[in-house]
Design a protein around this motif. Structure first.
Motif, short mmCIF file in Angstrom:
data_model
loop_
_atom_site.label_atom_id
_atom_site.label_comp_id
_atom_site.label_asym_id
_atom_site.label_seq_id
_atom_site.Cartn_x
_atom_site.Cartn_y
_atom_site.Cartn_z
N ALA A 1 29.33 38.18 46.27
CA ALA A 1 30.22 37.75 45.19
C ALA A 1 29.48 36.81 44.23
N GLN A 2 28.69 35.90 44.77
CA GLN A 2 27.91 35.00 43.93
C GLN A 2 26.97 35.78 43.02
N ARG A 3 26.34 36.78 43.59
CA ARG A 3 25.37 37.57 42.81
C ARG A 3 26.04 38.26 41.63
N GLU A 4 27.20 38.85 41.87
CA GLU A 4 27.90 39.53 40.78
C GLU A 4 28.38 38.54 39.73
N ALA A 5 28.86 37.38 40.17
CA ALA A 5 29.27 36.35 39.21
C ALA A 5 28.07 35.86 38.40
N GLU B 1 32.39 28.30 43.86
CA GLU B 1 33.72 28.59 43.35
C GLU B 1 33.95 30.10 43.28
N ALA B 2 32.91 30.83 42.92
CA ALA B 2 33.03 32.29 42.80
C ALA B 2 33.47 32.92 44.12
N VAL B 3 32.95 32.41 45.23
CA VAL B 3 33.31 32.93 46.55
C VAL B 3 34.81 32.77 46.78
N LEU B 4 35.35 31.62 46.45
CA LEU B 4 36.78 31.36 46.68
C LEU B 4 37.65 32.15 45.72
N HIS B 5 37.25 32.29 44.47
CA HIS B 5 38.01 33.11 43.53
C HIS B 5 38.00 34.58 43.96
N ALA B 6 36.96 34.99 44.67
CA ALA B 6 36.88 36.37 45.17
C ALA B 6 37.71 36.58 46.43
N GLY B 7 38.32 35.50 46.95
CA GLY B 7 39.17 35.61 48.13
C GLY B 7 38.41 35.79 49.42
N ILE B 8 37.18 35.33 49.45
CA ILE B 8 36.33 35.51 50.64
C ILE B 8 36.41 34.24 51.50
N ALA C 1 27.26 29.98 51.50
CA ALA C 1 27.86 31.32 51.44
C ALA C 1 27.26 32.21 52.52
N GLY C 2 28.14 32.98 53.16
CA GLY C 2 27.70 34.00 54.09
C GLY C 2 27.41 35.30 53.36
#
Length: 301
Positions: free
Chosen positions: A153-157, A90-97, A146-147
């Motif tokens: 983005a996942q790591r920061e979340a 979900e974090a990836v999608l919230h980050a707009g990636i 995740a690419g």
């Protein structure tokens, strides 16, 4: 190949003592059922679970929609406590990636992903202040879905959730898929919360010993019963009893002999009995220890 059945498996034999499902997603179960197969609803799932010795659950909401639902569920049912987080995918999608990951699937953002990642986690922090929320999770890393940009983005979340769990003095449940070394690296660098749980543990015995040395809890799901999971069974043998948990991760990962069928907390006895056999312990003694660990970790229901 035969098509997988999407109706309910028969209930297993009741356990000799009560246990707690460390991680489940009741709100997602209806979505995996075949047309015409009824979902009994929250009260029905809890009643069915209690009938085989599963007296309580940790209900995980790991997107903006299910997090709110999970808190309401915990408020309404004393057998339920909640966990909330923004799942790494979900974090990836919230980050707009938008990038294709090793899973080969095109990203499919929903309306909730219009909310930016920082704001999404801020909403999780607001929900986590509710006393019925007993864990931050599931958070972590998922390298299968995740690419390179998504993994960043996942790591920061993940790091933000670690900080939130520490701030609120709550346990944290980790999602770790194809990212063992990276998850452990983040925990080492940032400092893990005092109570850290690897949900649906998927490592080997070496990783289990590493985690146990640091006091991390390891929760085993139906994957323990799969024929190709001997490394996981070896891991389950070396975990100290006081760090051991069990879960369904419903509606997926249904234990043998019902692999591929819909999962729910009433099927947890299959994993508990497999775990007792793997560890060569009395099932009643194991149940009592698992319940004591759950209550020590999450507090009274």
């Amino acid at each position: 190949m035969s098509k997988r059945r999407r109706d309910w498996p028969e209930a297993p034999e009741p356990l000799p003592a009560e246990v707690i499902d460390n991680h489940t997603h009741l709100e997602s179960i209806a979505g995996v059922l075949a047309d015409g197969v009824g979902d009994p609803g929250v009260a029905g799932h809890l009643e069915r679970a209690a009938g085989v010795g599963v007296r309580a659950i940790v209900q995980i909401g790991c997107d903006l929609d299910s997090a709110g639902v999970s808190v309401e569920m915990a408020r309404a049912h004393p057998q339920v406590v909640a966990g909330v987080a923004i799942h790494p995918n979900e974090a990836v999608l919230h980050a707009g990636i938008h990038e294709v990951a090793p899973d080969g699937m095109e990203p499919a953002p929903l309306a909730r992903h219009d909310v930016g990642l920082d704001d999404a986690i801020a909403e999780i922090a607001r929900l986590a202040a509710d006393p019925r929320v007993r864990t931050i999770g599931e958070t972590g890393l998922d390298h299968f879905r995740a690419g390179p940009r998504g993994r960043a983005a996942q790591r920061e979340a993940f790091r933000t959730h670690i900080a939130l769990a520490k701030e609120l003095d709550l346990p944290m449940q980790i999602h770790d898929r194809d990212a063992h070394a990276e998850v452990l690296e983040v925990l080492e660098a940032d400092g893990a919360p005092e109570r850290t749980v690897f949900h649906c543990f998927s490592g080997d015995a070496q990783m289990a010993r590493y985690c146990a040395d640091r006091g991390y809890y390891l929760s085993f799901a139906g994957t323990l019963t799969f024929s190709n999971s001997e490394d996981l069974r070896e891991a389950a043998r070396v975990v100290p009893q006081e760090l051991l948990l069990v879960e369904t991760d419903a509606p997926y990962l249904t234990a043998h002999p019902w692999r591929g069928r819909p999962n729910a907390p009433y099927l947890l006895p299959l994993t508990v009995r497999a775990l007792a056999q793997v560890r060569d312990v009395d099932p009643a003694t194991l149940c009592e220890a698992l319940t004591a660990t759950s209550e020590e970790l999450y507090g009274p229901w």
